[in-house]
Enzyme design. Structure first.
Site, PDB file in Angstrom:
ATOM      1  N   ALA E  35       0.818  -1.206   0.000  1.00  0.00           N
ATOM      2  CA  ALA E  35       0.000   0.000   0.000  1.00  0.00           C
ATOM      3  C   ALA E  35       0.859   1.265   0.000  1.00  0.00           C
ATOM      4  CB  ALA E  35      -0.927  -0.013   1.221  1.00  0.00           C
ATOM      5  N   TYR E  89       2.614 -12.571  -1.762  1.00  0.00           N
ATOM      6  CA  TYR E  89       1.206 -12.965  -1.785  1.00  0.00           C
ATOM      7  C   TYR E  89       0.847 -13.478  -3.164  1.00  0.00           C
ATOM      8  CZ  TYR E  89      -0.997  -8.690  -3.877  1.00  0.00           C
ATOM      9  OH  TYR E  89      -1.430  -7.671  -4.694  1.00  0.00           O
ATOM     10  N   ASN E 166      -7.084   1.357   5.569  1.00  0.00           N
ATOM     11  CA  ASN E 166      -6.697   0.097   4.905  1.00  0.00           C
ATOM     12  C   ASN E 166      -6.894  -1.151   5.758  1.00  0.00           C
ATOM     13  OD1 ASN E 166      -5.871   0.275   2.246  1.00  0.00           O
ATOM     14  ND2 ASN E 166      -3.775   0.887   2.721  1.00  0.00           N
ATOM     15  N   TYR E 167      -8.095  -1.411   6.201  1.00  0.00           N
ATOM     16  CA  TYR E 167      -8.337  -2.559   7.090  1.00  0.00           C
ATOM     17  C   TYR E 167      -8.196  -3.890   6.329  1.00  0.00           C
ATOM     18  CZ  TYR E 167     -10.626  -5.880  10.128  1.00  0.00           C
ATOM     19  OH  TYR E 167     -10.897  -6.990  10.882  1.00  0.00           O
ATOM     20  N   ARG E 168      -7.449  -4.835   6.909  1.00  0.00           N
ATOM     21  CA  ARG E 168      -7.271  -6.162   6.305  1.00  0.00           C
ATOM     22  C   ARG E 168      -7.766  -7.210   7.288  1.00  0.00           C
ATOM     23  NH1 ARG E 168      -6.825  -3.505   2.597  1.00  0.00           N
ATOM     24  NH2 ARG E 168      -5.117  -3.293   1.103  1.00  0.00           N
ATOM     25  N   THR E 227     -13.576   7.206   0.942  1.00  0.00           N
ATOM     26  CA  THR E 227     -13.692   6.737  -0.448  1.00  0.00           C
ATOM     27  C   THR E 227     -14.836   5.737  -0.558  1.00  0.00           C
ATOM     28  OG1 THR E 227     -12.094   4.980  -0.069  1.00  0.00           O
ATOM     29  CG2 THR E 227     -11.218   7.067  -0.861  1.00  0.00           C
ATOM     30  N   GLY E 229     -15.320   3.655  -3.564  1.00  0.00           N
ATOM     31  CA  GLY E 229     -15.141   2.820  -4.759  1.00  0.00           C
ATOM     32  C   GLY E 229     -15.668   3.488  -5.995  1.00  0.00           C
ATOM     33  N   GLY E 232     -16.854   7.260  -6.075  1.00  0.00           N
ATOM     34  CA  GLY E 232     -16.028   8.436  -5.860  1.00  0.00           C
ATOM     35  C   GLY E 232     -15.631   8.623  -4.405  1.00  0.00           C
ATOM     36  N   ASP E 259      -4.829   2.957  -3.269  1.00  0.00           N
ATOM     37  CA  ASP E 259      -3.507   3.561  -3.085  1.00  0.00           C
ATOM     38  C   ASP E 259      -3.226   4.588  -4.178  1.00  0.00           C
ATOM     39  OD1 ASP E 259      -3.249   1.675  -1.030  1.00  0.00           O
ATOM     40  OD2 ASP E 259      -2.374   0.207  -2.406  1.00  0.00           O
TER      41      ASP E 259
END
Lengths: 317, 317, 317, 317, 317, 317
Positions: E35, E89, E166-168, E227, E229, E232, E259
């Site tokens: 990222a 990955y 940026n949650y994973r 954000t 997606g 916008g 990013d």
């Protein structure tokens, strides 16, 4: 004990990279392709203990077919032949208006001489379910007889039977096909047919539900499934109709969708699911297949169940 | 007026990338390959006006063959057939001890039914030279007869004839081959044979020079060329022997070397060179061929002449 | 009943196209690679009923390993793990003076936690022969113990045992290796060791024959084989030495040659051949392996027998 | 006698795989591309006896162009030059909002010095139809003159002439283009222009039909065709307008669609079809082109006729 | 003086060709992906002087990451480590219903041990802006502390700070994430969060504008960007909301869009643009990214400005 | 402060896959290639702080060159030009007797107009060493002058200078080359020349040592190095000769070997090594280069030192 046994021809498919032409492609991708092994792979990916029977030339080409099917987890029980060819077909995949074109080069394949005597029919006797399709008898007079023999062997052994009409206009005429297939129907428990084939070959009329009902009424199958491509499938079972829509899919490789559907449907039925659930598994495997290059549904149970459960495709990370 | 006309089968060759196995390769390279078209391409690259005659299926596969040959600059005059297959062969290329393996899938090719009646034989009558090889009559009884007919047509029209023995053990036995080939020899002006084939099929003995002399004595050819692979070639011509060594080459693709040699030899002879010079052109084209993937010598005259002149390969910049 | 059971780690090997560098390659080829599965594949290609035992992560990467091994005809009996990684290694293949470089990324692989309790050891009890190698105990303390347990299980069940020293300097020191391996030797029937490893790890001296004799004298193995790369192998068996040279090969992919040798040797021994013949099968499979991309000997019995019989590689057509 | 002769530049197009960037692609695909050879290939695929005239450098690059065009079945009659470059262009193909980008590297191409004196103009005199396009005079002052000369040669020999406006903003300004093109119009029988170019360069206004009518009125062409991309094309011919929609296509490679249209239109006209039918052939070839990688319409007559007949693309097997 | 410094992990991404499965792909494409380096590349492509800080293993794999980032024009200032892995990955990209699947193999990466002491923090002190994301603290307890340290260093040096949530979900739970992130927020000037993450992790409710306002009210950021997606993004800045729609894009490679947006937004802000303009740059870079294979936005300023200016994608020639 | 600055043209090299022909290859690999940037990359891989100066077109092609060089770790300080081409060259690589063939397409490259005024000559003033080669003045009269200017700037700033003769027969004649080069020699400290170029261009005679001595005597260089390809190199330095053999290498890609040698030699000298050691570094980097596709020596210091130390290439694992 094997759950599912299928019998038929598996060809080597040779195809230019997507969009390219056979005339100018410098390399051709190789995939195995055959209706009955496609069904068996799809079922085995869902946990069915499946075996595919056939006859192949004892050559690097024949061995290649078995190697590829093994790779997808399918057991192959094959008669190795010193004569006869390895069937091949050339596939040019394109969008409209060009469309996808199949060039068969399957004449004189080793499998066309396969008789019930030489095949490991004990596997059929021990299985829960035996499947073949209308492509097989269209390949040779010998195979037309062999299909009868195998269905009778299954019937005698109380192995249930499934038959996919799978009409191929480049192999035989509708009337010849009908005449032959109708000799098999008394030996068939589960009939699968595309609506289009039912109309072209079997003289069916009406919508998919009417076709399923009429076929069931005429031949007294255990189950009749009529598939309608992007519109899903309908089953006639125990005097009632069950219907399921197709799942939407980004279609990369449509060939093999019908076989994937049948494999998913049978796997679900063999696992004890009802006909409606089985149709959902069938359409889910079919939808996944459309996203996977080659003719074979290289799926796993978890992703099929996720789709049956209605989950949307997202990026999982 | 065409200088050179050849007749024979051209197959589609399907081969894994160098070193890979047929059993596991995911894509196969496609090249055209056929002794008589290989000869014609090699000759035409040196400026000969060459035409290849054959019979092909009217399918994307047959059209592919013509498209590939046109690409190399060869004119193809083809009878399009509604029946019969496009011959194919699978080629696995490897170094020792594995070696290179050919798997033919050429049964029932359209060309096996080609008769002199349907072929554009006027082209042969108008040509300076007509060539075919021992592969052609090995493919079918019809072709065995057609070869006789074409050689006779050439003889009647004062078109000189060349014949390459090209023995293929997977197609026929040495004794059958000998019996057939010897019916052609009275109609042949220029005979080309690998020393190995002369020994296996024609009962020849001794070294290449002795073989050439003996064949020439027995059949009274205009010229006999005996090839010895890495050891070059020897010609018997007008009662004397001419011999030339091979040029060293980094061998990437040995198949087609012999045909490239014949194409180079005939091109040089058609240009009026003496037999010794023609042997040099033949061995130069053969050496270049060994460095070029596929079965065909995609060379140009300048590089052939540079090699005949003995120049070393360097980086030119 | 299974003939041969092996146990160990199989990694995914990621390698740039031959000659390219890891730093700049845009794609990496994927192959399975592991000493013990390499041995089992080679043996099964010669007709041995072989099974490979291991523990893999239940992920697309772990399933990929099984899929690849199935493709080569090997049965895999695997414990699926929810924790632990799929071992990988990166391989840059080049000629001298650059040479071939291995970058391991195998830490914390699922297999490092495999215990005899969870593995399907019944397969070992039922087999004729069990093999593992010196790589396995080098991977974790758990595996060091597991190897002992499995060898003891085999011994108790009268399953013969084979052990390949396979020293890896990136995994442990010579002294630690020696200490561990010598605890296994009383449980081993057939010991295989490269001469180099015998010298580095086991303190051996002298030429390969002297090493074999000394090891045999000290530990009283049934058979000791000492391999010498391009110089072939020597066996000490029943108080005598048997020696065979290597076959010449065009080396494309040297990694896995030793495993291919062991697989060929054991297959021959399991088929009842004497030690000398088995060495020939071993060196033939090893020579073929060197011509085949990847770590695995994708051979067939016919070509191995052709090489053992001393036939030269030619173009067969 | 040749049916169609075209004259112009053909470049080598170098393009990253679809979606990749010129900055990072490790390999570039090579295709021939040039408006006038594109037209000639399309026409020849439909059975027209077509020849392309040009001037190329006598280098592997120039010979490559001829080799590629021969492969598609087109005859090339080329002046080989010792000076001047082989024109190239780099093409990055992408969807929106990135879009497709052309980077020309065509300065000082050998063709820019081609004069009528050195070209094989006898071919034009013997042909039924001669075509060039507005790209050609934009390349050099010499070519501006050569176009006039060739059109006059055609006119004198009663060879009909066709001209495609093909405005390229990277080569010249609208006003310079208009000035030059209008000197040609009195020599042109069939004018083809995109509606966009007619507006930008020729000062046209209104819809495509109005543009066609106005151009026809002003210059008294035999036929004027105005193309509208996805909206089809309209022709003004003998004082009436004929209009046809485009066929829907999955667009993989839009470059060359206009040339394919012109080739299809002219082939149909040369075969004696009326203007409406010819527009249908044009739009069908154009639609097929959009599905085919590269700049050239590698089609065959059967599939074009199937599309003109309105058949849907399905999987034929 | 550097404009932008980012800190985080960059992995090697290994992905089958689009549409293919990890189980059967024979080669995997290699791209760098992380990222924080993605953000820095995007910004540097627009002219920002950007540096990425990290810790990498001193191996061909770690060096590969730097080499790839250098190629895109990014400066990398890296601590080379003798221990720890290179994170990787595996990415399988497919359309629905299959979807895109990420398999992480990033445990024990060298970066997980990076401390503020060993990093070149002087670069942060000298920069205008420092960015990291919520992925970094999720990787290890050490990194959780390091992020605090770096934010404090920035704050002390008057370097502004930006943080992308940026949650994973594969790395930590929402509650742990929230707890950690909220310790950082007092040190953050510009917060970026996907609306989805804000709801899942931060307990936000309402639409994107309401989320932005609420976060701004609670934590008093300089700017909050939420954000959405394809819908916008919206920014809360100086007590008012600014909103911009996304640009439509043919999506080939969605990973990295967020990013790219952040990189474009920050580049525009660093250039002195207002928040609305910066949102447009962000959405333009994001839209371009979706058309570019790999995780990184290989764009140039001219094409971004063309999109911001609203130009349609056409073929420019 | 930069250690090494080089100036010259870097082209895009387009090459068919090894062994394939330019006439038939469907894709061309792209690599950057230029003598002076090759030298700078090789030196920077060994730790030298190197910068390459040039002038490139402001196009995706020019930016591609910088992107590729950055990837290898080289700093590029480039004047971006709105006119002039990006030089390209086509390379067909093959073994004997075909050999490797270069087709230049470098006319009118942007660099041909580069003057000392517009170049960032401050970098030269600040460097320890400045290098260019005999290719540069051969490209244009402007560059002939620019080379003089840059050498004078270096001399004035006490920056040492190195010059590689690098004669290219496709660019100029020996006599013109000699006349030009001899005007530079008084400004050159370190002269490198292949023995072959010294003989062809500089009128040298005798063996490499005699050539080195004679050149040194005539022009009073600090060091003269004469390279002899596979026979190593000899240096004349402070009135004595130092000679080193080449290392054996499996040659995959010979182009760039000389530049790699120069980069290795200069890196070693800049690090303070004596001339003998520097010759060893040069020949080691040259040998590695021969194993690496492309024109550039993508090496690292550790492997160079391993070779200088005389280690054999083995499989390290």
């Amino acid at each position: 004990m094997t759950d599912l046994v299928t019998f038929g021809e598996t060809m080597l498919r040779l195809s230019p990279p997507r969009h390219e032409r056979l005339e100018t492609a410098t390399a051709l991708d190789v995939h195995p392709g055959g209706a009955e092994s496609n069904v068996a792979v799809a079922a085995s990916r869902l946990g069915v203990d499946a075996t595919w029977l056939s006859k192949l030339p004892d050559s690097p080409l024949g061995r290649r077919v078995v190697s590829d099917l093994n790779r997808y987890g399918l057991e192959a029980d094959v008669v190795w032949s010193d004569s006869g060819r390895q069937g091949t077909y050339y596939l040019e995949i394109a969008g409209g208006p060009r469309g996808t074109n199949v060039v068969y080069d399957r004449a004189d394949a080793a499998v066309t001489t396969a008789t019930a005597d030489e095949l490991p029919t004990e596997t059929i006797r021990d299985a829960e379910l035996f499947l073949t399709s209308g492509i097989t008898p269209a390949l040779s007079a010998t195979l037309e007889r062999t299909v009868t023999d195998l269905l009778e062997i299954a019937r005698e052994a109380d192995t249930r039977t499934a038959f996919d009409v799978n009409y191929r206009s480049k192999l035989w005429s509708p009337s010849t096909a009908r005449e032959t297939l109708e000799t098999y129907f008394p030996l068939v428990d589960v009939l699968v047919t595309p609506a289009r084939d039912a109309r072209t070959v079997l003289g069916a009329a009406g919508d998919a539900g009417e076709i399923a009902t009429a076929l069931d009424d005429e031949w007294d199958f255990e189950t009749v499934i009529v598939t309608r491509g992007a519109d899903g499938a309908v089953a006639s079972h125990e005097n009632s109709l069950v219907e399921r829509p197709a799942f939407e899919a980004e279609t990369i490789a449509p060939i093999g969708t019908g076989d994937a559907f049948v494999g998913g449907f049978l796997a679900s039925r063999l696992a004890g699911d009802d006909v409606g659930t089985a149709l959902e598994y069938g359409t889910a495997v079919g939808a996944l297949k459309r996203t996977i290059p080659g003719d074979v549904a290289i799926v796993d149970r978890a992703e099929v169940e996720r789709i049956v459960a209605g989950a949307h495709a997202t990026i999982s990370r």
